[in-house]
Design a protein around this motif. Structure first.
Motif, short mmCIF file in Angstrom:
data_model
loop_
_atom_site.label_atom_id
_atom_site.label_comp_id
_atom_site.label_asym_id
_atom_site.label_seq_id
_atom_site.Cartn_x
_atom_site.Cartn_y
_atom_site.Cartn_z
N UNK A 25 25.00 -47.19 -20.21
CA UNK A 25 26.07 -46.29 -20.59
C UNK A 25 27.43 -47.51 -20.25
N UNK A 26 27.97 -47.67 -21.51
CA UNK A 26 29.23 -48.50 -21.41
C UNK A 26 30.46 -47.65 -21.44
N UNK A 27 31.05 -47.69 -20.32
CA UNK A 27 32.25 -46.75 -20.13
C UNK A 27 33.53 -47.49 -20.63
N UNK A 28 34.35 -46.86 -21.39
CA UNK A 28 35.61 -47.29 -22.19
C UNK A 28 36.45 -48.07 -21.10
N UNK A 29 36.55 -47.74 -19.99
CA UNK A 29 37.60 -48.31 -19.00
C UNK A 29 36.85 -49.42 -18.63
N UNK A 30 35.68 -49.87 -18.44
CA UNK A 30 35.18 -50.99 -18.31
C UNK A 30 34.98 -52.01 -19.56
N UNK A 31 35.01 -51.45 -20.79
CA UNK A 31 35.14 -52.35 -21.79
C UNK A 31 36.19 -52.79 -22.00
N UNK A 32 37.46 -51.94 -21.87
CA UNK A 32 38.80 -52.49 -21.95
C UNK A 32 39.12 -53.50 -21.01
N UNK A 33 38.34 -53.84 -19.86
CA UNK A 33 38.58 -54.96 -18.94
C UNK A 33 37.89 -56.33 -19.59
N UNK A 34 37.10 -56.16 -20.52
CA UNK A 34 36.13 -57.19 -21.01
C UNK A 34 36.76 -57.81 -22.11
N UNK A 35 36.73 -59.41 -21.92
CA UNK A 35 37.25 -60.24 -22.90
C UNK A 35 36.48 -59.91 -24.49
N UNK A 80 39.44 -48.58 -31.88
CA UNK A 80 39.75 -49.47 -33.16
C UNK A 80 40.31 -50.68 -32.73
N UNK A 81 41.12 -50.74 -31.72
CA UNK A 81 41.79 -52.01 -31.35
C UNK A 81 40.96 -53.30 -30.83
N UNK A 115 36.42 -48.17 -41.21
CA UNK A 115 36.52 -49.74 -41.36
C UNK A 115 37.89 -50.02 -41.59
N UNK A 116 38.52 -49.29 -42.49
CA UNK A 116 40.10 -49.41 -42.55
C UNK A 116 40.85 -49.49 -41.37
N UNK A 117 40.50 -48.60 -40.53
CA UNK A 117 41.29 -48.49 -39.20
C UNK A 117 41.19 -49.65 -38.30
N UNK A 118 39.87 -50.27 -38.35
CA UNK A 118 39.71 -51.48 -37.51
C UNK A 118 40.46 -52.57 -38.31
#
Length: 425
Positions: free
Chosen positions: A191-201, A226-227, A253-256
């Motif tokens: 389970x990859x939670x978005x708050x953890x991913x947002x802190x990963x480089x 997307x960001x 893909x365009x959004x990314x």
């Protein structure tokens, strides 16, 4: 009498263990452990039994078990009247051995991809109801300890645990493991939670994407916003960039691509087929699309093919306060902004000011007074080798790329040169 009886075990210790009925009849041996997410995602619901004399598997509810003697040599004993039935799988059942062992999952805390070697389990029963056992999943073994257990399977449990515990435990708690049925061949992932991913480089995420198999990689990449997906995409190998973008619809893909540095976006689209590139460009906002299309006109081995059009420029007659306002209004990647470029009314480069000089000067100081007296730039058609030599010779943080009339067309950052040198190794 209150309290809880617990006995530690593992998936490797239970697979192959005999099961006998209350009257002593041997029913078979444990072939699999089944989890039914519709009931509970952290407990084993059923044991799948296999008997040597038949090819038909049977399903046994865990609550049917009376005795769970710790020794792996002793059989599991069923309660009186309990038995197995022909295997009739729940709709979303997960097999712990088939769907989890040897699979790749992501260690979010360690920022890396790991392989599942074993699963730690705990038998639990409340005092006063000692015949009603549950089998809770505690954690996933991803280190050598789990691998040793499986390697020594068949030896006495005490011997196996003595040897296994010589190695440091590397585990991931079960609550971080997500049971999914999006892809029948890969039902279990971390389970990859978005708050953890947002802190990963983004570089850490890129490393993870490069280590995963195609199915797991696509599942993780599509879960990113997307960001974050754009930042990670800029860090991965060009071949993988292409594979990731081609696996999704043009709108996503365009959004990314819109979130990417224009130069990186142009490099990516240049690797795609004309039809695919046009489809993505067609979904982009007009302003971002025009920036990328302008860069696509330049050959990839030119300086112009490696530059970005995201940079900060102000009038050569402006002061420090104006520069600060321009920085605040900048919508590009601020991590790459190390200098501000001074231009005249014709957009011709007249000076370069380091951010440090801006921070140290008073707000009314003319930028021309704190600008570098030496201008280093390159032409649109400068080669990668020439660009690298300029960065090395002058210890540059960034390099403006000029058109023939000295108008500033874009900027090459140090990270672009590093990526170029890595690609040529």
């Amino acid at each position: 009498m209150s309290g809880l009886t617990t006995l530690a075990t593992s998936l490797s210790a239970l697979i192959g263990r005999s099961v006998v009925a209350a009257d002593g009849r041997r029913l078979g041996y444990v072939r699999e452990l089944l989890v039914d997410p519709s009931v509970t995602g952290n407990c084993v619901a059923y044991l799948a039994l296999a008997a040597p004399a038949t090819v038909t598997a049977h399903m046994l509810p865990v609550v049917s078990i009376l005795d769970v003697v710790p020794s792996s040599k002793e059989p599991l004993l069923l309660r009186s009247g309990a038995g197995s039935s022909e295997l009739n799988l729940p709709e979303r059942v997960v097999f712990l051995e088939k769907d989890l062992l040897d699979q790749q999952i992501i260690d979010v805390h360690g920022h890396k991809v790991v392989r599942v070697n074993d699963v730690d389990l705990v038998w639990e029963a409340s005092h006063g109801q000692a015949d009603l056992w549950s089998l809770r999943i505690a954690e996933v073994e991803v280190g050598i300890r789990g691998a040793v257990r499986r390697l020594l399977k068949g030896l006495p449990r005490s011997t196996v645990e003595t040897i296994a515990h010589r190695f440091q435990a590397r585990v991931i708690p079960w609550e971080f493991v997500d049971l999914i049925d999006r892809d029948p061949s890969r039902r279990v992932r971390l389970k990859v939670e978005q708050d953890r991913l947002s802190h990963m480089h983004p570089s850490d995420i890129a490393d993870i994407l490069e280590e995963l198999g195609p199915a797991e990689r696509d599942a993780v990449f599509t879960s990113l916003n997307e960001e974050l997906a754009a930042e990670a995409l800029e860090e991965v190998d060009p071949k993988l960039q292409k594979a990731l973008i081609e696996s999704m619809d043009s709108e996503r893909a365009a959004g990314i691509v819109e979130e990417m540095d224009p130069g990186a976006a142009a490099d990516l689209l240049s690797e795609l087929s004309d039809e695919r590139s046009e489809a993505i460009l067609g979904e982009m906002d007009p302003e971002e699309r025009q920036e990328v299309e302008d860069l696509l006109e330049f050959p990839g081995d030119w300086a112009a093919g490696r530059m970005t059009t995201d940079f900060v420029q102000v009038s050569a007659t402006a002061d420090v306060a104006t520069a600060i306002e321009a920085l605040r209004a900048f919508e590009g990647d601020t991590e790459n902004v190390t200098e501000i470029y001074l231009v005249d009314e014709q957009n011709r480069l007249k000076g370069i000011v380091a951010l440090a000089n801006i921070l140290l000067a008073s707000s009314h100081t003319p930028l021309a007074n704190v600008a570098d007296s030496r201008l280093v730039s390159c032409a649109l058609d400068a080669s990668g080798k020439q660009v690298a030599e300029l960065f090395d010779k002058y210890n540059l943080r960034s390099l403006p790329v000029l058109e023939e009339d000295h108008q500033i067309a874009g900027v090459i950052h140090a990270e672009h040169v590093i990526a170029l040198l890595r690609a040529e190794r």
